[in-house]
Design a protein around this motif. Structure first.
Motif, mmCIF file in Angstrom:
data_model
loop_
_atom_site.group_PDB
_atom_site.id
_atom_site.type_symbol
_atom_site.label_atom_id
_atom_site.label_comp_id
_atom_site.label_asym_id
_atom_site.label_seq_id
_atom_site.Cartn_x
_atom_site.Cartn_y
_atom_site.Cartn_z
ATOM 1 N N LYS A 11 33.504 53.267 -40.928
ATOM 2 C CA LYS A 11 34.384 52.133 -40.618
ATOM 3 C C LYS A 11 33.643 50.792 -40.661
ATOM 4 O O LYS A 11 34.175 49.795 -41.167
ATOM 5 N N THR A 12 32.416 50.757 -40.145
ATOM 6 C CA THR A 12 31.646 49.505 -40.147
ATOM 7 C C THR A 12 31.356 49.067 -41.579
ATOM 8 O O THR A 12 31.592 47.914 -41.938
ATOM 9 N N ARG A 13 30.867 49.992 -42.411
ATOM 10 C CA ARG A 13 30.556 49.625 -43.801
ATOM 11 C C ARG A 13 31.810 49.236 -44.566
ATOM 12 O O ARG A 13 31.794 48.277 -45.354
ATOM 13 N N LEU A 14 32.907 49.948 -44.329
ATOM 14 C CA LEU A 14 34.160 49.624 -45.011
ATOM 15 C C LEU A 14 34.621 48.217 -44.623
ATOM 16 O O LEU A 14 35.027 47.423 -45.469
ATOM 17 N N THR A 15 34.520 47.897 -43.338
ATOM 18 C CA THR A 15 34.904 46.559 -42.861
ATOM 19 C C THR A 15 33.991 45.490 -43.467
ATOM 20 O O THR A 15 34.458 44.430 -43.893
ATOM 21 N N MET A 16 32.695 45.788 -43.524
ATOM 22 C CA MET A 16 31.746 44.836 -44.117
ATOM 23 C C MET A 16 32.107 44.546 -45.575
ATOM 24 O O MET A 16 32.130 43.390 -45.995
ATOM 25 N N ILE A 17 32.389 45.608 -46.320
ATOM 26 C CA ILE A 17 32.734 45.456 -47.744
ATOM 27 C C ILE A 17 34.026 44.647 -47.888
ATOM 28 O O ILE A 17 34.129 43.764 -48.743
ATOM 29 N N LYS A 18 35.006 44.932 -47.038
ATOM 30 C CA LYS A 18 36.272 44.191 -47.086
ATOM 31 C C LYS A 18 36.022 42.707 -46.818
ATOM 32 O O LYS A 18 36.562 41.840 -47.497
ATOM 33 N N MET A 19 35.175 42.404 -45.841
ATOM 34 C CA MET A 19 34.850 41.008 -45.530
ATOM 35 C C MET A 19 34.094 40.349 -46.682
ATOM 36 O O MET A 19 34.374 39.206 -47.042
ATOM 37 N N LEU A 20 33.148 41.085 -47.269
ATOM 38 C CA LEU A 20 32.342 40.532 -48.363
ATOM 39 C C LEU A 20 33.162 40.323 -49.636
ATOM 40 O O LEU A 20 32.733 39.607 -50.530
ATOM 41 N N ASP A 21 34.331 40.935 -49.702
ATOM 42 C CA ASP A 21 35.199 40.736 -50.866
ATOM 43 C C ASP A 21 35.699 39.295 -50.925
ATOM 44 O O ASP A 21 35.994 38.777 -51.990
ATOM 45 N N THR A 22 35.780 38.637 -49.768
ATOM 46 C CA THR A 22 36.288 37.252 -49.749
ATOM 47 C C THR A 22 35.262 36.232 -49.261
ATOM 48 O O THR A 22 35.417 35.043 -49.516
ATOM 49 N N VAL A 82 40.348 50.543 -53.401
ATOM 50 C CA VAL A 82 40.369 50.922 -51.984
ATOM 51 C C VAL A 82 40.669 49.694 -51.121
ATOM 52 O O VAL A 82 41.534 49.735 -50.239
ATOM 53 N N LEU A 83 39.960 48.601 -51.384
ATOM 54 C CA LEU A 83 40.107 47.381 -50.577
ATOM 55 C C LEU A 83 41.524 46.813 -50.638
ATOM 56 O O LEU A 83 42.007 46.235 -49.670
ATOM 57 N N HIS A 84 42.166 47.004 -51.771
ATOM 58 C CA HIS A 84 43.532 46.508 -51.979
ATOM 59 C C HIS A 84 44.499 47.044 -50.916
ATOM 60 O O HIS A 84 45.473 46.384 -50.556
ATOM 61 N N HIS A 85 44.203 48.213 -50.394
ATOM 62 C CA HIS A 85 45.092 48.869 -49.425
ATOM 63 C C HIS A 85 44.745 48.549 -47.975
ATOM 64 O O HIS A 85 45.407 49.043 -47.062
ATOM 65 N N LEU A 86 43.718 47.742 -47.755
ATOM 66 C CA LEU A 86 43.252 47.452 -46.396
ATOM 67 C C LEU A 86 43.710 46.084 -45.919
ATOM 68 O O LEU A 86 43.846 45.162 -46.721
#
Length: 114
Positions: A21-32, A90-94
């Motif tokens: 969850k932490t890495r997924l959240t980090m990646i989602k944040m780094l997308d923007t 994956v990020l598109h769905h978060l």
């Protein structure tokens, strides 16, 4: 095999990385937004070594890259990665995570390492 096809083994490794969850959240944040370790430490309320370990795993997989700004290292999503299209799907769905950075700004902690 098309240019954008990822081997099953590689896809499984990337999805396993993003299963945290932490890495997924980090990646989602780094997308923007680009970020530094100190921001992630403040957002996740965890230790710098723990955050650095997450970053290292993402970097080793080629998902994240670093840029040095003075004495600080700023992390960004590697959109040239072979795995970026998979990650992007994956990020598109978060849900958007920008609120986390807004909270940091309100606390005066946004890019506190500059």
């Amino acid at each position: 095999m098309s240019e954008s096809t990822v081997e099953l083994e590689s896809a499984a490794s990337i999805l396993k990385l993003l299963g945290d969850k932490t890495r997924l959240t980090m990646i989602k944040m780094l997308d923007t937004h680009d970020a530094c370790v100190c921001e992630f430490v403040a957002i996740f309320k965890t230790s710098q070594p723990a955050i650095s370990q997450h970053i290292r795993k993402l970097k080793d997989a080629g998902l994240v890259r670093e840029t040095r700004r003075g004495q600080w290292i700023i992390y960004s999503l590697n959109k040239e990665s072979l795995f970026y299209p998979l990650v992007q799907d994956v990020l598109h769905h978060l849900p958007n995570q920008d609120f986390r950075l807004k909270e940091l700004e309100e606390q005066g902690l946004r890019i506190s390492c500059e």
